[in-house]
Design a protein around this motif. Structure first.
Motif, PDB file in Angstrom:
ATOM      1  N   GLU A 254       0.855  -1.194   0.000  1.00 14.49           N
ATOM      2  CA  GLU A 254       0.000   0.000   0.000  1.00 14.49           C
ATOM      3  C   GLU A 254       0.882   1.232   0.000  1.00 14.49           C
ATOM      4  OE1 GLU A 254      -2.796   0.348   3.220  1.00 14.49           O
ATOM      5  OE2 GLU A 254      -3.567  -1.678   2.929  1.00 14.49           O
ATOM      6  N   ASN A 267       3.089   2.853   2.723  1.00 14.03           N
ATOM      7  CA  ASN A 267       2.347   2.859   3.988  1.00 14.03           C
ATOM      8  C   ASN A 267       2.503   1.533   4.714  1.00 14.03           C
ATOM      9  OD1 ASN A 267       0.518   3.495   6.072  1.00 14.03           O
ATOM     10  ND2 ASN A 267      -1.150   2.547   4.926  1.00 14.03           N
ATOM     11  N   GLU A 268       2.026   0.459   4.103  1.00 16.53           N
ATOM     12  CA  GLU A 268       2.141  -0.849   4.769  1.00 16.53           C
ATOM     13  C   GLU A 268       2.064  -1.967   3.746  1.00 16.53           C
ATOM     14  OE1 GLU A 268      -1.088  -1.655   7.458  1.00 16.53           O
ATOM     15  OE2 GLU A 268      -2.613  -1.010   6.046  1.00 16.53           O
TER      16      GLU A 268
HETATM   17 MG    MG Z   1      -4.092   0.000   5.231  1.00 16.38          MG
END
Ligand code: MG
Ligand code: ADP
Length: 381
Positions: A254, A267-268
């Motif tokens: 992400e 993000n992750e």
């Molecule tokens: Mg997320």
């Protein structure tokens, strides 16, 4: 353990039998494999299709022994005991590795690895005790305090404006390890799904543009409505991260598109197929679940080409009536360019992912507006 490819009708195992495990099972069965699913829920969606459903807790020794007899084992979720995966790896092929799953389980480890890979994240600090709340945090405000583990769909995070807010939020989260992240100027959210067997056999799907409602993914639009160079860069970054992790399997990355410069930050990650990749079933030359099957079997990822612009819409339990009345399926079923997928969950709850549909169109914009339209018409009332 051999590195020869595993061929049908070998038995494949999966930890977890929710919707991701269910779509994995369908893909594997279609390709001629047999499937054993471990899931404590007697009504697990994947149990509809699996050859064997081990209905037992995830740490059940007997069930894990049975699973270890499969030719290869994978997982549908990251909060599986990473040690159980490492133990399974003593007996059979396991992908992704327990190490990679452990990184994805913990935002502190995750952000450190992203940084190690030479990629940007939002500015952040690990917060492991109240001593960490000091003037060094001020540059991260306004920010978001996120628990290091077990957060999902926006749960386990609190927005903070001041140091006093950070203190209160940390207490509210029971002082578990957290990261404090600066709130960035989000222009778009995208995700890239990597399919990686090894350095020579590593591909990405087109980035998806993700729209959330109440912290839960609502729509994924593909191709993302961003400049081609941004999309290319996103793919390169996702590949870089997979390489850093020496990742084997399907990895979702992400990312945020930040500011006027459209800078990309990670993000992750999720060590598995992802909700934002469900369109691959109907709109790509291979699906993320076929890729999961192929890679766990030691086969190179198949062509990831997007065959048509599309938009995936999630169907949450909110669309059911209070007495369990079904949404109005008729319109979506009558729409010949919409593909409905229901996961067979018996109980609809608010926020629960019950299914999705994918609209195929000649332009992403059109697919998105048609998907929103159809979604509105589903509501039971
Ligand atoms: Mg997320
Ligand atoms: P989850 O594990 O719940 O998906 P995320 O870290 O993805 O947690 O955060 C959920 C959502 O919150 C993101 O999709 C994004 O919309 C928003 N968000 C998260 N981190 C930031 C940030 N640093 N700045 C701005 N928005 C953020």
């Amino acid at each position: 353990m051999t590195s020869l490819p595993i061929l049908p009708p070998a038995m494949l195992g999966i930890l977890g039998g929710g919707q991701l495990g269910s779509m994995f099972t369908l893909a594997a069965k279609t390709m001629g494999y047999r499937v054993t699913v471990l899931d404590p829920d007697p009504n697990a969606p994947a149990a509809r299709f699996a050859d064997i459903h081990l209905c037992a807790p995830y740490d059940d020794a007997t069930a894990l022994t049975q699973l270890s007899q499969c030719a290869a084992v994978t997982t549908e979720f990251e909060n599986v005991n990473a040690q159980a995966m490492k133990d399974l790896a003593q007996h059979t092929r396991v992908s992704p590795s327990g190490e990679c799953v452990a990184v994805a389980q913990n935002r502190i480890l995750e952000k450190a690895r992203i940084t190690q890979a030479g990629l940007a994240t939002a500015p952040y600090r690990a917060m492991t005790s109240s001593d960490d709340i000091n003037d060094d945090c001020i540059s991260l405000l306004p920010g978001i305090l996120k628990t290091a583990t077990l957060g999902y769909d926006g749960k386990g995070q609190i927005r903070v404006q001041t140091l006093a807010d950070v203190q209160a939020a940390f207490a509210q989260l029971n002082q578990v390890p957290c990261v404090l992240e600066k709130q960035v100027d989000l222009r778009a959210e995208i995700s890239v799904i990597v399919c990686r067997l090894n350095a020579e056999n590593s591909l990405t799907f087109d980035p998806a543009e993700n729209h959330h409602e109440n912290g839960i993914l609502a729509y994924s639009i593909v191709p993302a409505r961003l400049p081609e160079n941004v999309c290319q860069q996103a793919r390169q970054m996702a590949l870089r991260l997979a390489e850093e992790l020496d990742y084997v399997g399907v990895l979702a990355v992400e990312m945020f598109v930040v500011g006027d410069e459209q800078q990309l930050i990670v993000n992750e990650i999720a060590p598995r197929p992802h909700n934002s990749g469900h369109h691959t079933i109907d709109a790509c030359s291979s699906s993320q679940f076929q890729q999961q099957v192929r890679i766990m079997c030691g086969l190179p990822p198949a062509d990831t080409r997007l065959l048509t612009p599309c938009c995936m819409a999630n169907i949450l339990g909110d669309l059911w009536g209070n007495a369990g009345e079904e949404p109005r399926w008729q319109t979506v079923q009558n729409t010949t360019n919409a593909h409905l997928h229901l996961y067979g969950k018996l109980v609809a709850r608010k926020g629960r992912k019950m299914g999705h549909f994918t609209v195929l169109a000649d332009q992403a914009d059109k697919a998105f507006s048609q998907a929103k339209n159809l979604h509105q018409q589903l509501s039971f009332e």
